[in-house]
Design an enzyme around this catalytic site. Structure first.
Site, PDB file in Angstrom:
ATOM      1  N   THR A  76      42.647  39.747  36.670  1.00  0.00           N
ATOM      2  CA  THR A  76      41.717  38.669  37.006  1.00  0.00           C
ATOM      3  C   THR A  76      40.869  39.029  38.214  1.00  0.00           C
ATOM      4  OG1 THR A  76      43.204  37.069  36.054  1.00  0.00           O
ATOM      5  CG2 THR A  76      41.645  36.208  37.645  1.00  0.00           C
ATOM      6  N   SER A 119      46.576  42.739  32.655  1.00  0.00           N
ATOM      7  CA  SER A 119      47.869  43.412  32.817  1.00  0.00           C
ATOM      8  C   SER A 119      48.830  43.153  31.664  1.00  0.00           C
ATOM      9  CB  SER A 119      48.505  43.066  34.158  1.00  0.00           C
ATOM     10  OG  SER A 119      48.978  41.748  34.188  1.00  0.00           O
ATOM     11  N   THR A 175      47.941  39.875  37.777  1.00  0.00           N
ATOM     12  CA  THR A 175      49.164  39.310  38.371  1.00  0.00           C
ATOM     13  C   THR A 175      50.293  39.137  37.363  1.00  0.00           C
ATOM     14  OG1 THR A 175      48.327  37.072  38.022  1.00  0.00           O
ATOM     15  CG2 THR A 175      47.906  38.060  40.178  1.00  0.00           C
ATOM     16  N   ASP A 176      49.935  39.056  36.055  1.00  0.00           N
ATOM     17  CA  ASP A 176      50.979  38.724  35.066  1.00  0.00           C
ATOM     18  C   ASP A 176      52.107  39.756  35.016  1.00  0.00           C
ATOM     19  OD1 ASP A 176      49.605  36.444  34.437  1.00  0.00           O
ATOM     20  OD2 ASP A 176      48.687  37.230  32.618  1.00  0.00           O
TER      21      ASP A 176
HETATM   22  N1  LIG Z   1      45.808  36.408  37.419  1.00  0.00           N
HETATM   23  C1  LIG Z   1      45.819  37.467  36.624  1.00  0.00           C
HETATM   24  O1  LIG Z   1      45.544  38.580  37.052  1.00  0.00           O
HETATM   25  C2  LIG Z   1      46.211  37.235  35.201  1.00  0.00           C
HETATM   26  C3  LIG Z   1      45.656  38.205  34.197  1.00  0.00           C
HETATM   27  N2  LIG Z   1      45.902  37.735  32.875  1.00  0.00           N
HETATM   28  C4  LIG Z   1      46.303  39.594  34.318  1.00  0.00           C
HETATM   29  O2  LIG Z   1      47.465  39.716  34.541  1.00  0.00           O
HETATM   30  O3  LIG Z   1      45.621  40.570  34.125  1.00  0.00           O
END
Ligand SMILES: NC(=O)C[C@H](N)C(=O)O
Length: 367
Positions: free
Chosen positions: A24, A70, A103-104
């Protein structure tokens, strides 16, 4: 996958290599108030250039390794990232790294790097964001700024892999994503807490320097290069680390799924998120014991609960009041971290006794 490497010229005091992997933090949405339906669209260069006031005593290098949400990452991406850090340290002499990441699955990458990179005076900081960079109140660029500050701080050395988001500095060994939407999402398991925070842009550590664990796996570069199909990183799904299946226990869990994983995908170990501190139905425990006796497939008993520990005392007992040899307690580790740890043990061809002693070690306390 872009291989472009750009050096940002300035006074050379601390060199930081910023490795872009997507997430993200590297995303844009159609509207600047949208927090969903965004796409990974920005390069690591775009992100760094969005911070005009970086300290001038930093020599920044940046490199785009891949640019993915991710959820798409596999162990080939982890090995690719590992190789990049090892070569940057050994060949270019770089000791300070920032990794921008979704973050995932950030905690899995952080945990993997914690266990596989162990050079003196290295600092590795992961960061990401919960709101896309295009959002009016995005956390993206400021998180990156704080990650660069932490990576350049001498007091960050020798603390293991660090995770910086939302003004907090956490340990990559302990940290986990706890909230699907909120900016305040990364927490360290109850027993550890944060290592430090930011006050008016100053890095503050609460504790003197120490590492979360002494467990370390030396991934041999020759073996690594053989495992890694460099031409295909980021292009198709590959898993170079041993196949490990993760199951989540629920009321009425059907353990036939376990046999299916063995028959259909050749699973080499099982991690199960037990209810409570190791609880599974008698039927599931019988099947897991059978799986060990028939196929020598180890089973890691982890937990659904975010905090707390599964110890070896909680492992299932059978008629002779003994558990089966392949049953291993995951200690404080959540299922996704247990999976990485057992994959690394299997990669090194560890015996079941060696695997148990790894899971018994400091920071884990399972076994
Ligand atoms: N907040 C994020 O980065 C979530 C995103 N879907 C990821 O993990 O790439």
């Amino acid at each position: 996958m872009s291989e472009i490497e750009i050096t940002h010229p300035s006074h050379t005091e601390t060199t930081i290599k910023i490795l872009g992997t997507g997430g993200t933090i590297a995303s844009k949405a159609e509207s600047n108030v949208s927090t969903s339906n965004y796409k990974v669209d920005l390069t690591v260069e775009d992100l760094v250039k969005a911070i005009p006031d970086l300290p001038t005593n930093l020599n920044l290098k940046y490199k785009q390794l891949f640019n993915l949400d991710s959820k798409e990452l596999t162990s080939s991406h982890l090995l690719f990232l590992h190789k990049e850090i090892v070569e940057s340290y050994q060949i270019e002499g770089i000791k300070n790294f920032v990794i921008t990441h979704g973050t995932d699955s950030l905690e899995e990458t952080a945990f993997f790097l914690e266990l596989t990179i162990n050079f003196p005076d290295i600092t590795i900081v992961l960061t990401g964001s919960m709101r896309p960079s295009s959002n009016v109140s995005s956390d993206a660029i400021f998180n990156l700024y704080q990650a660069i500050k932490v990576a350049s701080a001498p007091e960050s050395k020798n603390r293991g892999v660090l995770v910086v988001l939302n003004d907090s500095i956490g340990s990559g060994f302990y940290i986990t994503k706890t909230n699907a939407n909120s900016l305040d999402t990364f927490k360290s398991s109850g027993q550890a807490g944060f290592l430090g925070n930011f006050v008016h842009n100053q890095v503050h550590y609460y504790y003197p320097v120490s590492k979360p664990t002494s467990i370390h796996f030396n991934i041999d570069s020759n073996k690594l290069t053989k495992l890694l199909d460099l031409n295909n990183v980021g292009k198709k799904r590959r898993n170079e680390l041993p196949e490990v299946s993760v199951f989540y226990n629920v009321q009425g869990f059907n353990p036939t799924l376990i046999q299916l994983a063995i028959d259909q995908i050749g699973t080499k170990a099982i991690v199960i998120a037990t209810s409570g501190a190791g609880s599974l139905s008698e039927e599931t425990n019988e099947i897991l014991k059978f799986v060990w006796e028939k196929y020598a497939i180890p089973v890691i008993f982890s937990k659904r609960s975010q905090d707390g520990c599964v110890t070896s005392w909680a492992l299932p007992k059978f008629d002779n009041d003994k558990t089966f040899k392949g049953a291993i307690a995951g200690g404080y580790l959540n299922p996704q971290k247990c999976r990485i740890l057992i994959q690394l043990c299997l990669l090194q061809n560890y015996s079941i006794d060696q695997i148990k002693s790894v899971f018994e070690s400091d920071g884990i306390f399972g076994g």
